[in-house]
Design a protein around this motif. Structure first.
Motif, PDB file in Angstrom:
ATOM      1  N   GLY A  29       0.790  -1.226   0.000  1.00  0.00           N
ATOM      2  CA  GLY A  29       0.000   0.000   0.000  1.00  0.00           C
ATOM      3  C   GLY A  29       0.819   1.271   0.000  1.00  0.00           C
ATOM      4  O   GLY A  29       0.254   2.357  -0.104  1.00  0.00           O
ATOM      5  N   PRO A  31       2.902   4.282  -1.385  1.00  0.00           N
ATOM      6  CA  PRO A  31       3.064   4.916  -2.697  1.00  0.00           C
ATOM      7  C   PRO A  31       4.514   4.852  -3.172  1.00  0.00           C
ATOM      8  O   PRO A  31       5.436   4.658  -2.367  1.00  0.00           O
ATOM      9  CB  PRO A  31       2.621   6.358  -2.454  1.00  0.00           C
ATOM     10  CG  PRO A  31       1.876   6.343  -1.164  1.00  0.00           C
ATOM     11  CD  PRO A  31       2.452   5.226  -0.361  1.00  0.00           C
ATOM     12  N   LEU A 163      -7.453  11.239   6.692  1.00  0.00           N
ATOM     13  CA  LEU A 163      -6.729  10.088   6.166  1.00  0.00           C
ATOM     14  C   LEU A 163      -5.665   9.621   7.155  1.00  0.00           C
ATOM     15  O   LEU A 163      -5.524   8.415   7.403  1.00  0.00           O
ATOM     16  CB  LEU A 163      -6.085  10.451   4.828  1.00  0.00           C
ATOM     17  CG  LEU A 163      -5.263   9.353   4.148  1.00  0.00           C
ATOM     18  CD1 LEU A 163      -6.106   8.110   3.889  1.00  0.00           C
ATOM     19  CD2 LEU A 163      -4.663   9.878   2.846  1.00  0.00           C
ATOM     20  N   ARG A 194       0.384  -1.089  -7.858  1.00  0.00           N
ATOM     21  CA  ARG A 194      -0.431  -0.396  -6.854  1.00  0.00           C
ATOM     22  C   ARG A 194       0.320   0.809  -6.292  1.00  0.00           C
ATOM     23  O   ARG A 194      -0.264   1.867  -6.055  1.00  0.00           O
ATOM     24  CB  ARG A 194      -0.805  -1.349  -5.722  1.00  0.00           C
ATOM     25  CG  ARG A 194      -1.827  -0.747  -4.760  1.00  0.00           C
ATOM     26  CD  ARG A 194      -2.135  -1.671  -3.597  1.00  0.00           C
ATOM     27  NE  ARG A 194      -3.274  -1.188  -2.835  1.00  0.00           N
ATOM     28  CZ  ARG A 194      -3.241  -0.168  -1.988  1.00  0.00           C
ATOM     29  NH1 ARG A 194      -2.106   0.495  -1.810  1.00  0.00           N
ATOM     30  NH2 ARG A 194      -4.318   0.206  -1.333  1.00  0.00           N
ATOM     31  N   VAL A 198      -1.246   4.804  -6.602  1.00  0.00           N
ATOM     32  CA  VAL A 198      -1.577   5.682  -5.467  1.00  0.00           C
ATOM     33  C   VAL A 198      -0.566   6.818  -5.308  1.00  0.00           C
ATOM     34  O   VAL A 198      -0.545   7.494  -4.281  1.00  0.00           O
ATOM     35  CB  VAL A 198      -1.688   4.868  -4.147  1.00  0.00           C
ATOM     36  CG1 VAL A 198      -2.829   3.896  -4.223  1.00  0.00           C
ATOM     37  CG2 VAL A 198      -0.375   4.152  -3.826  1.00  0.00           C
ATOM     38  N   THR A 201      -1.417  10.289  -3.859  1.00  0.00           N
ATOM     39  CA  THR A 201      -1.645  10.419  -2.418  1.00  0.00           C
ATOM     40  C   THR A 201      -0.334  10.485  -1.640  1.00  0.00           C
ATOM     41  O   THR A 201      -0.353  10.522  -0.414  1.00  0.00           O
ATOM     42  CB  THR A 201      -2.468   9.226  -1.890  1.00  0.00           C
ATOM     43  OG1 THR A 201      -1.666   8.029  -1.942  1.00  0.00           O
ATOM     44  CG2 THR A 201      -3.722   9.017  -2.717  1.00  0.00           C
ATOM     45  N   ASP A 202       0.791  10.490  -2.346  1.00  0.00           N
ATOM     46  CA  ASP A 202       2.108  10.374  -1.721  1.00  0.00           C
ATOM     47  C   ASP A 202       2.582  11.710  -1.169  1.00  0.00           C
ATOM     48  O   ASP A 202       2.817  12.662  -1.926  1.00  0.00           O
ATOM     49  CB  ASP A 202       3.099   9.848  -2.766  1.00  0.00           C
ATOM     50  CG  ASP A 202       4.372   9.297  -2.145  1.00  0.00           C
ATOM     51  OD1 ASP A 202       4.743   9.759  -1.049  1.00  0.00           O
ATOM     52  OD2 ASP A 202       4.980   8.408  -2.760  1.00  0.00           O
ATOM     53  N   ALA A 229      -7.286  13.582  -6.099  1.00  0.00           N
ATOM     54  CA  ALA A 229      -6.915  12.169  -6.043  1.00  0.00           C
ATOM     55  C   ALA A 229      -6.928  11.652  -4.605  1.00  0.00           C
ATOM     56  O   ALA A 229      -7.387  10.536  -4.332  1.00  0.00           O
ATOM     57  CB  ALA A 229      -5.538  11.967  -6.664  1.00  0.00           C
ATOM     58  N   THR A 230      -6.437  12.470  -3.679  1.00  0.00           N
ATOM     59  CA  THR A 230      -6.411  12.055  -2.275  1.00  0.00           C
ATOM     60  C   THR A 230      -7.823  11.952  -1.710  1.00  0.00           C
ATOM     61  O   THR A 230      -8.131  11.043  -0.930  1.00  0.00           O
ATOM     62  CB  THR A 230      -5.579  13.043  -1.440  1.00  0.00           C
ATOM     63  OG1 THR A 230      -4.272  13.164  -2.009  1.00  0.00           O
ATOM     64  CG2 THR A 230      -5.443  12.561  -0.001  1.00  0.00           C
ATOM     65  N   TYR A 233      -9.327   8.785  -3.056  1.00  0.00           N
ATOM     66  CA  TYR A 233      -8.700   7.649  -2.365  1.00  0.00           C
ATOM     67  C   TYR A 233      -9.275   7.480  -0.963  1.00  0.00           C
ATOM     68  O   TYR A 233      -9.574   6.357  -0.530  1.00  0.00           O
ATOM     69  CB  TYR A 233      -7.194   7.866  -2.283  1.00  0.00           C
ATOM     70  CG  TYR A 233      -6.457   6.803  -1.500  1.00  0.00           C
ATOM     71  CD1 TYR A 233      -6.073   5.615  -2.097  1.00  0.00           C
ATOM     72  CD2 TYR A 233      -6.154   6.987  -0.157  1.00  0.00           C
ATOM     73  CE1 TYR A 233      -5.398   4.634  -1.381  1.00  0.00           C
ATOM     74  CE2 TYR A 233      -5.490   6.024   0.579  1.00  0.00           C
ATOM     75  CZ  TYR A 233      -5.114   4.847  -0.044  1.00  0.00           C
ATOM     76  OH  TYR A 233      -4.466   3.882   0.683  1.00  0.00           O
ATOM     77  N   LEU A 236     -12.848   5.963  -1.102  1.00  0.00           N
ATOM     78  CA  LEU A 236     -12.819   4.527  -1.393  1.00  0.00           C
ATOM     79  C   LEU A 236     -12.234   3.741  -0.218  1.00  0.00           C
ATOM     80  O   LEU A 236     -12.718   2.655   0.121  1.00  0.00           O
ATOM     81  CB  LEU A 236     -11.997   4.273  -2.656  1.00  0.00           C
ATOM     82  CG  LEU A 236     -12.564   4.865  -3.957  1.00  0.00           C
ATOM     83  CD1 LEU A 236     -11.583   4.636  -5.108  1.00  0.00           C
ATOM     84  CD2 LEU A 236     -13.917   4.255  -4.283  1.00  0.00           C
ATOM     85  N   ALA A 237     -11.200   4.300   0.395  1.00  0.00           N
ATOM     86  CA  ALA A 237     -10.571   3.620   1.521  1.00  0.00           C
ATOM     87  C   ALA A 237     -11.517   3.490   2.703  1.00  0.00           C
ATOM     88  O   ALA A 237     -11.526   2.469   3.402  1.00  0.00           O
ATOM     89  CB  ALA A 237      -9.303   4.367   1.944  1.00  0.00           C
TER      90      ALA A 237
END
Length: 250
Positions: A29, A31, A163, A194, A198, A201-202, A229-230, A233, A236-237
């Motif tokens: 998981g 990034p 997050l 993957r 992601v 989100t890094d 994007a974050t 994410y 969905l997370a």
């Protein structure tokens, strides 16, 4: 006649880096920048700190100082290429040091609860403060419309804080219910695809987005992309996390 055993050769920094490479926490998981760049930098910094006799808490404090400097530059300096580069370097160095403190703790035989608390508190502070610094910098510079654009760092601040909290909370709940123990050395190779998917989100890559401050429109476009994007994410997370946590007690 007594035979004296030859002294064991002193471990070099390179030896320590290699030893750390075989005892990394899981990369599932993570990034791409954090996994392939920042963790490697952290290994080198941890090895240097280990040979210098530093403690993990000292590394955490230095990390916080570098990050705070980068945040001050973002908030107070006029936007430009020099400002962006300086802020990015400070934030990236702080992030590398943030990776190093935990690795240094493993080299020294394990961390302490107080050290873990300090590390998480510094992470929590920078997670929100980064976007508040962007907000202050944009407001002071007057390079953008003070209306809608200023809502972006405010929204990003909320998304990033939630997050971070959700990630820490998930780990705590899983550990409490015996579903997951503390991160162990990597077994197998997590998906590279993957890690690439992601990337937006890094945090580590976000640090370098500020290099674009010399071109405000380009910077804002990239910053908004990272924010969107974050946010996606996180949405969905949350669905995935809620289902996973719901299965802990049956």
């Amino acid at each position: 006649m007594t035979v004296t055993a030859a002294p064991r050769p002193r471990e070099t920094v390179a030896d320590t880096v290699r030893r750390l490479g075989t005892a990394q926490k899981g990369a599932q998981g993570a990034p791409a920048y954090s996994r392939f760049v920042n963790r490697s930098l952290g290994r080198l910094v941890a090895a240097l700190a280990f040979h210098a006799g530093w403690t993990p808490n000292a590394v955490t404090a230095v990390s916080a100082a570098w990050t705070a400097t980068g945040l001050a530059v973002l908030a107070l300096a006029p936007p430009g290429w020099g400002t962006g580069l300086l802020a990015s370097v400070c934030l990236a160095v702080g992030y590398a040091l943030d990776s190093a403190d935990g690795q240094l703790a493993r080299l020294r035989g394990g961390g302490s609860p107080a050290g873990e608390w300090l590390d998480h508190m510094v992470d929590a502070a920078k997670t929100s403060t980064l976007h508040l610094a962007v907000l202050v910098g944009l407001y002071r510079s007057e390079v953008v419309d003070r209306g809608p654009w200023l809502l972006v760092p405010l929204g990003y601040c909320v998304v990033a804080a939630v997050l971070f909290f959700g990630t820490v909370l998930n780990e705590a709940l899983r550990e409490r219910h015996g579903a997951v123990t503390r991160a162990q050395p990597t077994a197998g190779r997590p998906s590279v695809l993957r890690s690439l998917l992601v990337v937006p989100t890094d945090y580590g890559l976000l640090c370098w987005v500020f290099v674009l401050l010399g071109a405000p429109a380009v910077f804002l476009g990239a910053y908004c992309l990272f924010f969107a994007a974050t946010a996606v994410y996180l949405a969905l997370a949350c669905v995935k996390w809620f289902a996973e946590i719901g299965r802990l007690v049956r």
